[in-house]
Design a protein around this motif. Structure first.
Motif, PDB file in Angstrom:
ATOM      1  N   LEU A 172       0.827  -1.200   0.000  1.00 17.80           N
ATOM      2  CA  LEU A 172       0.000   0.000   0.000  1.00 17.80           C
ATOM      3  C   LEU A 172       0.861   1.249   0.000  1.00 17.80           C
ATOM      4  CD1 LEU A 172      -3.157   0.756   2.077  1.00 17.80           C
ATOM      5  CD2 LEU A 172      -1.233   2.352   2.171  1.00 17.80           C
ATOM      6  N   LEU A 173       0.481   2.205  -0.855  1.00 19.60           N
ATOM      7  CA  LEU A 173       1.119   3.515  -0.884  1.00 19.60           C
ATOM      8  C   LEU A 173       0.047   4.577  -0.703  1.00 19.60           C
ATOM      9  CD1 LEU A 173       3.455   5.525  -1.439  1.00 19.60           C
ATOM     10  CD2 LEU A 173       2.856   5.359  -3.872  1.00 19.60           C
ATOM     11  N   SER A 174       0.250   5.462   0.285  1.00 21.21           N
ATOM     12  CA  SER A 174      -0.633   6.603   0.504  1.00 21.21           C
ATOM     13  C   SER A 174       0.202   7.863   0.319  1.00 21.21           C
ATOM     14  CB  SER A 174      -1.236   6.555   1.913  1.00 21.21           C
ATOM     15  OG  SER A 174      -2.064   7.679   2.138  1.00 21.21           O
ATOM     16  N   ILE A 175      -0.244   8.763  -0.544  1.00 15.52           N
ATOM     17  CA  ILE A 175       0.567   9.928  -0.898  1.00 15.52           C
ATOM     18  C   ILE A 175      -0.312  11.153  -1.096  1.00 15.52           C
ATOM     19  CG2 ILE A 175       0.519   9.353  -3.365  1.00 15.52           C
ATOM     20  CD1 ILE A 175       3.448  10.329  -3.485  1.00 15.52           C
ATOM     21  N   GLU A 176       0.226  12.318  -0.733  1.00 20.08           N
ATOM     22  CA  GLU A 176      -0.507  13.572  -0.837  1.00 20.08           C
ATOM     23  C   GLU A 176       0.272  14.578  -1.687  1.00 20.08           C
ATOM     24  OE1 GLU A 176      -2.765  13.754   3.494  1.00 20.08           O
ATOM     25  OE2 GLU A 176      -0.810  14.724   3.281  1.00 20.08           O
ATOM     26  N   ILE A 177      -0.448  15.369  -2.465  1.00 18.34           N
ATOM     27  CA  ILE A 177       0.102  16.507  -3.223  1.00 18.34           C
ATOM     28  C   ILE A 177       1.437  16.152  -3.872  1.00 18.34           C
ATOM     29  CG2 ILE A 177       0.671  18.960  -3.153  1.00 18.34           C
ATOM     30  CD1 ILE A 177      -1.070  19.309  -0.790  1.00 18.34           C
ATOM     31  N   CYS A 178       1.389  15.338  -4.891  1.00 20.15           N
ATOM     32  CA  CYS A 178       2.582  14.896  -5.609  1.00 20.15           C
ATOM     33  C   CYS A 178       2.512  15.389  -7.058  1.00 20.15           C
ATOM     34  CB  CYS A 178       2.683  13.373  -5.569  1.00 20.15           C
ATOM     35  SG  CYS A 178       4.089  12.720  -6.476  1.00 20.15           S
ATOM     36  N   TYR A 179       3.603  15.978  -7.554  1.00 21.23           N
ATOM     37  CA  TYR A 179       3.633  16.518  -8.908  1.00 21.23           C
ATOM     38  C   TYR A 179       4.330  15.586  -9.896  1.00 21.23           C
ATOM     39  CZ  TYR A 179       2.453  20.716  -6.296  1.00 21.23           C
ATOM     40  OH  TYR A 179       1.849  21.619  -5.450  1.00 21.23           O
ATOM     41  N   TYR A 180       4.758  14.434  -9.432  1.00 19.89           N
ATOM     42  CA  TYR A 180       5.432  13.482 -10.307  1.00 19.89           C
ATOM     43  C   TYR A 180       5.043  12.060  -9.898  1.00 19.89           C
ATOM     44  CZ  TYR A 180       8.324  15.118  -6.450  1.00 19.89           C
ATOM     45  OH  TYR A 180       8.753  15.588  -5.227  1.00 19.89           O
ATOM     46  N   LEU A 181       3.735  11.848  -9.802  1.00 20.43           N
ATOM     47  CA  LEU A 181       3.213  10.550  -9.373  1.00 20.43           C
ATOM     48  C   LEU A 181       3.674   9.431 -10.290  1.00 20.43           C
ATOM     49  CD1 LEU A 181       1.327   9.030  -7.406  1.00 20.43           C
ATOM     50  CD2 LEU A 181      -0.551   9.507  -8.985  1.00 20.43           C
ATOM     51  N   ASP A 182       3.737   9.701 -11.591  1.00 19.13           N
ATOM     52  CA  ASP A 182       4.137   8.667 -12.550  1.00 19.13           C
ATOM     53  C   ASP A 182       5.541   8.147 -12.265  1.00 19.13           C
ATOM     54  OD1 ASP A 182       5.062  11.271 -13.339  1.00 19.13           O
ATOM     55  OD2 ASP A 182       5.619  10.431 -15.281  1.00 19.13           O
ATOM     56  N   GLN A 183       6.456   9.025 -11.835  1.00 18.64           N
ATOM     57  CA  GLN A 183       7.828   8.608 -11.549  1.00 18.64           C
ATOM     58  C   GLN A 183       7.901   7.694 -10.330  1.00 18.64           C
ATOM     59  OE1 GLN A 183      10.578  11.959 -11.430  1.00 18.64           O
ATOM     60  NE2 GLN A 183       9.328  13.091 -12.899  1.00 18.64           N
ATOM     61  N   ILE A 184       6.980   7.876  -9.397  1.00 20.15           N
ATOM     62  CA  ILE A 184       6.946   7.055  -8.188  1.00 20.15           C
ATOM     63  C   ILE A 184       6.287   5.711  -8.465  1.00 20.15           C
ATOM     64  CG2 ILE A 184       5.949   6.900  -5.870  1.00 20.15           C
ATOM     65  CD1 ILE A 184       6.376   9.895  -5.614  1.00 20.15           C
ATOM     66  N   LEU A 185       5.249   5.699  -9.298  1.00 26.19           N
ATOM     67  CA  LEU A 185       4.520   4.462  -9.571  1.00 26.19           C
ATOM     68  C   LEU A 185       5.269   3.531 -10.523  1.00 26.19           C
ATOM     69  CD1 LEU A 185       0.826   5.700  -9.936  1.00 26.19           C
ATOM     70  CD2 LEU A 185       1.999   4.823  -7.915  1.00 26.19           C
ATOM     71  N   THR A 186       6.104   4.077 -11.385  1.00 24.85           N
ATOM     72  CA  THR A 186       6.810   3.242 -12.377  1.00 24.85           C
ATOM     73  C   THR A 186       7.664   2.156 -11.727  1.00 24.85           C
ATOM     74  OG1 THR A 186       6.800   4.997 -14.041  1.00 24.85           O
ATOM     75  CG2 THR A 186       8.449   3.264 -14.284  1.00 24.85           C
ATOM     76  N   PRO A 187       8.539   2.465 -10.746  1.00 27.51           N
ATOM     77  CA  PRO A 187       9.310   1.377 -10.114  1.00 27.51           C
ATOM     78  C   PRO A 187       8.433   0.409  -9.320  1.00 27.51           C
ATOM     79  CG  PRO A 187       9.707   3.469  -8.995  1.00 27.51           C
ATOM     80  CD  PRO A 187       8.959   3.787 -10.238  1.00 27.51           C
ATOM     81  N   ILE A 188       7.273   0.865  -8.833  1.00 25.46           N
ATOM     82  CA  ILE A 188       6.367  -0.033  -8.120  1.00 25.46           C
ATOM     83  C   ILE A 188       5.840  -1.100  -9.062  1.00 25.46           C
ATOM     84  CG2 ILE A 188       4.116  -0.197  -6.983  1.00 25.46           C
ATOM     85  CD1 ILE A 188       4.625   2.462  -5.684  1.00 25.46           C
ATOM     86  N   SER A 189       5.467  -0.703 -10.274  1.00 24.82           N
ATOM     87  CA  SER A 189       4.931  -1.669 -11.246  1.00 24.82           C
ATOM     88  C   SER A 189       5.978  -2.697 -11.644  1.00 24.82           C
ATOM     89  CB  SER A 189       4.421  -0.932 -12.489  1.00 24.82           C
ATOM     90  OG  SER A 189       5.486  -0.255 -13.149  1.00 24.82           O
ATOM     91  N   THR A 190       7.255  -2.340 -11.523  1.00 22.43           N
ATOM     92  CA  THR A 190       8.335  -3.241 -11.927  1.00 22.43           C
ATOM     93  C   THR A 190       8.823  -4.131 -10.794  1.00 22.43           C
ATOM     94  OG1 THR A 190       9.089  -1.589 -13.535  1.00 22.43           O
ATOM     95  CG2 THR A 190      10.636  -3.350 -12.964  1.00 22.43           C
ATOM     96  N   HIS A 191       8.927  -3.565  -9.582  1.00 19.62           N
ATOM     97  CA  HIS A 191       9.613  -4.274  -8.495  1.00 19.62           C
ATOM     98  C   HIS A 191       8.714  -4.728  -7.348  1.00 19.62           C
ATOM     99  CE1 HIS A 191      13.446  -3.167 -10.308  1.00 19.62           C
ATOM    100  NE2 HIS A 191      13.042  -1.910 -10.365  1.00 19.62           N
ATOM    101  N   CYS A 192       7.566  -4.112  -7.171  1.00 18.75           N
ATOM    102  CA  CYS A 192       6.728  -4.417  -5.998  1.00 18.75           C
ATOM    103  C   CYS A 192       5.589  -5.343  -6.409  1.00 18.75           C
ATOM    104  CB  CYS A 192       6.195  -3.127  -5.387  1.00 18.75           C
ATOM    105  SG  CYS A 192       7.489  -1.922  -4.967  1.00 18.75           S
ATOM    106  N   HIS A 193       5.851  -6.629  -6.403  1.00 17.59           N
ATOM    107  CA  HIS A 193       4.920  -7.608  -6.966  1.00 17.59           C
ATOM    108  C   HIS A 193       3.742  -7.923  -6.054  1.00 17.59           C
ATOM    109  CE1 HIS A 193       7.775  -8.097 -10.175  1.00 17.59           C
ATOM    110  NE2 HIS A 193       8.729  -8.435  -9.333  1.00 17.59           N
ATOM    111  N   LYS A 194       3.766  -7.434  -4.812  1.00 16.75           N
ATOM    112  CA  LYS A 194       2.650  -7.662  -3.898  1.00 16.75           C
ATOM    113  C   LYS A 194       1.762  -6.426  -3.770  1.00 16.75           C
ATOM    114  CE  LYS A 194       5.141 -11.065  -1.086  1.00 16.75           C
ATOM    115  NZ  LYS A 194       5.598 -11.434   0.284  1.00 16.75           N
ATOM    116  N   PHE A 195       2.065  -5.394  -4.523  1.00 14.03           N
ATOM    117  CA  PHE A 195       1.349  -4.131  -4.408  1.00 14.03           C
ATOM    118  C   PHE A 195      -0.115  -4.290  -4.816  1.00 14.03           C
ATOM    119  CE2 PHE A 195       0.078   0.160  -5.650  1.00 14.03           C
ATOM    120  CZ  PHE A 195       0.563   0.897  -4.576  1.00 14.03           C
ATOM    121  N   GLN A 196      -1.033  -3.679  -4.019  1.00 15.06           N
ATOM    122  CA  GLN A 196      -2.446  -3.820  -4.342  1.00 15.06           C
ATOM    123  C   GLN A 196      -3.307  -2.609  -3.993  1.00 15.06           C
ATOM    124  OE1 GLN A 196      -4.407  -6.885  -2.015  1.00 15.06           O
ATOM    125  NE2 GLN A 196      -2.877  -6.736  -0.391  1.00 15.06           N
ATOM    126  N   ALA A 197      -2.747  -1.582  -3.333  1.00 15.85           N
ATOM    127  CA  ALA A 197      -3.583  -0.462  -2.907  1.00 15.85           C
ATOM    128  C   ALA A 197      -2.846   0.861  -3.072  1.00 15.85           C
ATOM    129  CB  ALA A 197      -4.019  -0.634  -1.454  1.00 15.85           C
TER     130      ALA A 197
END
Length: 279
Positions: A172-197
């Motif tokens: 789970l990732l909870s985040i507020e007021i981010c101007y580069y969300l795509d840069q943070i989510l990209t490594p999650i899609s590649t490396h965090c295989h249990k991610f769901q929220a």
């Protein structure tokens, strides 16, 4: 033979007398039970109050289970934080007065108490790139990461994408007021295989952000967008791309109206809450 008098109410349940409760020696409480109690306390209490009670409480406060949730956010003293904390603890130690070396040393000290067992981390505004790197190495079991707005306001937030892929168990990732969300989510899609929220608050969801959310399609089951702004086109992209969503909350979001097409696209989602959305 006379019967022993018992304290009970009308239901017949037994309650120990106040006298017996008053004679209880809390320092002799079973260690495992004491740890279960202490693990519910915050960092400040575990560092400044509990160790001073007695030797057994100090020993219990060192148990890694007491440090599985590392909430640095609630230590910070700022009128903009939720909930509003005003901690003399940090005034005394000068953590928030620009002393990065002291802040890094303090974070390292707390993280080391967890002995690599921490599962929840709430970052604070005084985190630096160095401290981010340290927690990425020493918290391999991390499941929940919370990034409040005061951290994202600073320059250090831009370095987060370098380390977030280190948490392979992140769910789970909870985040507020981010101007580069795509840069943070990209490594999650590649490396965090249990991610769901994913929980986002007060974020402008751009085209690239919507596509980054869609790249989580095989993982993400729960998506919460609170007070975010996104176009109708990006709502459609998310609904078409995230076919495994079980919960979608878009409360008080702006930039689109929920029409029949959107409702049809969201029909496979068990819970779809769009209260307060407006164009």
């Amino acid at each position: 033979m006379g019967k022993r008098k018992r304290n009970s109410n009308r239901s017949g349940r037994y309650y120990p007398s106040k006298k017996k409760m008053g004679n209880r020696r809390w320092e002799e409480l079973n260690q495992d039970c004491l740890v279960e109690v202490l693990r519910k306390l915050d960092i400040e209490s575990l560092l400044t109050n509990i160790p001073l009670v007695c030797k057994s409480w100090y020993k219990a406060s060192l148990d890694p289970k007491c440090w599985k949730c590392l909430n640095f956010h609630e230590l910070a003293s700022s009128p903009y934080l939720r909930p509003p904390y005003d901690s003399p603890f940090f005034d005394d130690f000068n953590i928030l007065n620009g002393n990065n070396d002291l802040a890094n040393a303090f974070i390292k000290f707390v993280v080391d108490r967890s002995q690599r067992c921490a599962t929840t981390l709430v970052i604070a505004g005084f985190f630096t790139q160095q401290s981010l790197e340290y927690v990425s190495q020493e918290c391999p079991e991390l499941k929940c990461l919370n990034i409040p707005m005061e951290f994202m306001f600073g320059d250090e937030g831009q370095h987060l994408s370098k380390f977030i892929g280190s948490w392979g168990n992140l769910e789970l990732l909870s985040i507020e007021i981010c101007y580069y969300l795509d840069q943070i989510l990209t490594p999650i899609s590649t490396h965090c295989h249990k991610f769901q929220a994913l929980c986002c608050r007060e974020i402008q969801i751009r085209d690239e952000d919507a596509m980054a959310i869609v790249k989580l399609e095989q993982k993400i089951k729960y998506l919460r967008l609170s007070s975010c702004r996104l176009s109708r086109e990006n709502v459609v992209i998310i609904l078409k791309g995230c076919r495994h969503l079980e919960l979608l909350i878009m409360r008080y979001c702006s930039g689109f109206n929920v029409d029949d097409e959107i409702l049809k696209l969201a029909s496979h989602i068990k819970t779809f809450d769009y209260q307060g959305t407006y164009a």
